[in-house]
Design a protein around this motif. Structure first.
Motif, PDB file in Angstrom:
ATOM      1  N   GLU A  41      45.070  40.403  47.040  1.00 52.44           N
ATOM      2  CA  GLU A  41      43.707  40.013  46.815  1.00 52.44           C
ATOM      3  C   GLU A  41      43.424  40.117  45.329  1.00 52.44           C
ATOM      4  O   GLU A  41      42.788  39.349  44.653  1.00 52.44           O
ATOM      5  CB  GLU A  41      42.942  40.920  47.651  1.00 52.44           C
ATOM      6  CG  GLU A  41      42.883  40.726  49.106  1.00 52.44           C
ATOM      7  CD  GLU A  41      42.377  41.790  50.000  1.00 52.44           C
ATOM      8  OE1 GLU A  41      41.821  41.742  51.104  1.00 52.44           O
ATOM      9  OE2 GLU A  41      42.263  42.969  49.394  1.00 52.44           O
ATOM     10  N   ASN A  42      44.178  41.234  44.696  1.00 54.48           N
ATOM     11  CA  ASN A  42      44.225  41.367  43.272  1.00 54.48           C
ATOM     12  C   ASN A  42      44.518  40.226  42.411  1.00 54.48           C
ATOM     13  O   ASN A  42      43.763  39.697  41.563  1.00 54.48           O
ATOM     14  CB  ASN A  42      44.829  42.635  42.949  1.00 54.48           C
ATOM     15  CG  ASN A  42      44.236  43.836  42.647  1.00 54.48           C
ATOM     16  OD1 ASN A  42      43.257  44.029  41.742  1.00 54.48           O
ATOM     17  ND2 ASN A  42      44.223  44.646  43.762  1.00 54.48           N
ATOM     18  N   VAL A  43      45.703  39.506  42.844  1.00 51.48           N
ATOM     19  CA  VAL A  43      46.092  38.440  42.223  1.00 51.48           C
ATOM     20  C   VAL A  43      45.458  37.254  42.568  1.00 51.48           C
ATOM     21  O   VAL A  43      45.088  36.405  41.650  1.00 51.48           O
ATOM     22  CB  VAL A  43      47.465  38.266  42.491  1.00 51.48           C
ATOM     23  CG1 VAL A  43      48.255  36.854  41.835  1.00 51.48           C
ATOM     24  CG2 VAL A  43      48.506  39.356  42.215  1.00 51.48           C
ATOM     25  N   ARG A  44      44.910  37.028  43.605  1.00 50.73           N
ATOM     26  CA  ARG A  44      44.054  35.894  44.046  1.00 50.73           C
ATOM     27  C   ARG A  44      42.782  36.071  43.284  1.00 50.73           C
ATOM     28  O   ARG A  44      42.251  34.951  42.754  1.00 50.73           O
ATOM     29  CB  ARG A  44      43.736  36.076  45.464  1.00 50.73           C
ATOM     30  CG  ARG A  44      43.118  34.777  46.161  1.00 50.73           C
ATOM     31  CD  ARG A  44      43.179  34.639  47.712  1.00 50.73           C
ATOM     32  NE  ARG A  44      42.134  35.669  48.171  1.00 50.73           N
ATOM     33  CZ  ARG A  44      42.204  36.260  49.454  1.00 50.73           C
ATOM     34  NH1 ARG A  44      43.193  35.687  50.207  1.00 50.73           N
ATOM     35  NH2 ARG A  44      41.525  37.269  50.024  1.00 50.73           N
ATOM     36  N   VAL A  45      42.093  37.090  43.084  1.00 46.73           N
ATOM     37  CA  VAL A  45      40.903  37.140  42.229  1.00 46.73           C
ATOM     38  C   VAL A  45      41.103  36.706  40.813  1.00 46.73           C
ATOM     39  O   VAL A  45      40.404  35.809  40.213  1.00 46.73           O
ATOM     40  CB  VAL A  45      40.323  38.645  42.029  1.00 46.73           C
ATOM     41  CG1 VAL A  45      39.324  38.844  41.000  1.00 46.73           C
ATOM     42  CG2 VAL A  45      39.816  39.239  43.369  1.00 46.73           C
ATOM     43  N   ALA A  46      42.339  36.920  40.282  1.00 48.78           N
ATOM     44  CA  ALA A  46      42.737  36.790  38.885  1.00 48.78           C
ATOM     45  C   ALA A  46      42.732  35.224  38.901  1.00 48.78           C
ATOM     46  O   ALA A  46      42.342  34.397  37.973  1.00 48.78           O
ATOM     47  CB  ALA A  46      43.975  37.308  38.329  1.00 48.78           C
TER      48      ALA A  46
END
Length: 254
Positions: free
Chosen positions: A102-107
């Motif tokens: 999720e963190n990378v997807r937000v970026a």
């Protein structure tokens, strides 16, 4: 002979004054395209202020910042990030209760300009899962996709932060103390990771661990009292009497 296009990032006469105090004074810096360049100096030398000026977190009192030869001095930090100048911070800046994926997807959403379009279908977000997994694999976090960031070791949190930085597709990465606070067991993997992700990119790094600097960086600029003291290879700067004196006499105020 070098030309302006040889340099991905330049500072020309960069100065930041607070009243009568010069935090950074007349700094000229040239970061060659495709290189890993270190900015070092004793505590209080002005390294963080210089980073803030380069990424437009601070507005310079005078001087210029150029990215790929383009004057970005008057731009805001979000604008320079979109142009490819991206900074990671000394303190991990991930969302602790989101998973790694999720963190990378937000970026990735941010890089595509869709971060705040809440009306988009979930399928459009799911389409980012595969590139997010690929970025996690690139930083050694395969198998950790569903792990909340808060449960990662400190070294793996920094790896996750690098993955989110890579998601913004940077041309130039500014890494602020990437090994700060790490145990010995985490330093070598992060050093190797920085070397790996530098392929095809330019990196400017602030790092206190000089063994990391010596193994990674082709050129080193040394700051003291906000000014450039010297620049050269690691062997050149580490044997410079002025550099040795600066480190022995550094003041712990940054």
């Amino acid at each position: 002979m070098s030309t302006p296009t040889d340099y991905a990032l330049e500072a020309r006469g960069l100065t930041k004054s607070f009243g009568g105090f010069h935090a950074v004074k007349d700094v000229t810096l040239k970061v060659r395209r495709g290189s890993i360049h270190a900015l070092i100096g004793p505590n209080g030398a002005g390294k963080t202020t210089c980073f803030n000026l380069l990424t437009k977190t601070l507005t310079p009192t005078s001087g210029q910042v150029l990215l790929d030869g383009q004057d970005i001095t008057g731009l805001r930090s979000a604008q320079v990030a979109r142009l490819g100048l991206v900074r990671s911070f000394q303190i991990s800046a991930t969302f602790p209760h989101l998973t790694c994926l999720e963190n990378v997807r937000v970026a990735l959403q941010s890089s595509q300009g869709t971060a705040f379009r809440f009306w988009r279908s979930l399928n459009s977000i799911k389409a980012l899962n595969d590139p997010a997994r690929a970025l996690l694999a690139q930083v050694g976090l395969s198998g950790q996709e569903d792990t909340p960031a808060t449960e990662l070791s400190y070294g793996k949190k920094r790896a996750l932060e690098i993955a989110t930085t890579l998601a913004l597709d940077p041309k130039v990465m500014l890494l602020d103390e990437p090994t700060a606070g790490m145990g010995h067991e985490d330093i070598a993997p992060i050093t190797d990771l920085i070397r790996t992700v530098s392929a095809g990119r330019t990196i400017l790094i602030v790092e206190h661990n000089l063994s990391v600097v010596s193994s990674l960086c082709e050129r080193i600029t040394v700051l003291q009292h906000g000014e450039v003291l010297t620049e050269g290879t690691y062997d050149e700067v580490s044997n410079d009497p002025e550099v040795i004196t600066a480190y022995m006499g550094g003041v712990d105020d940054e």
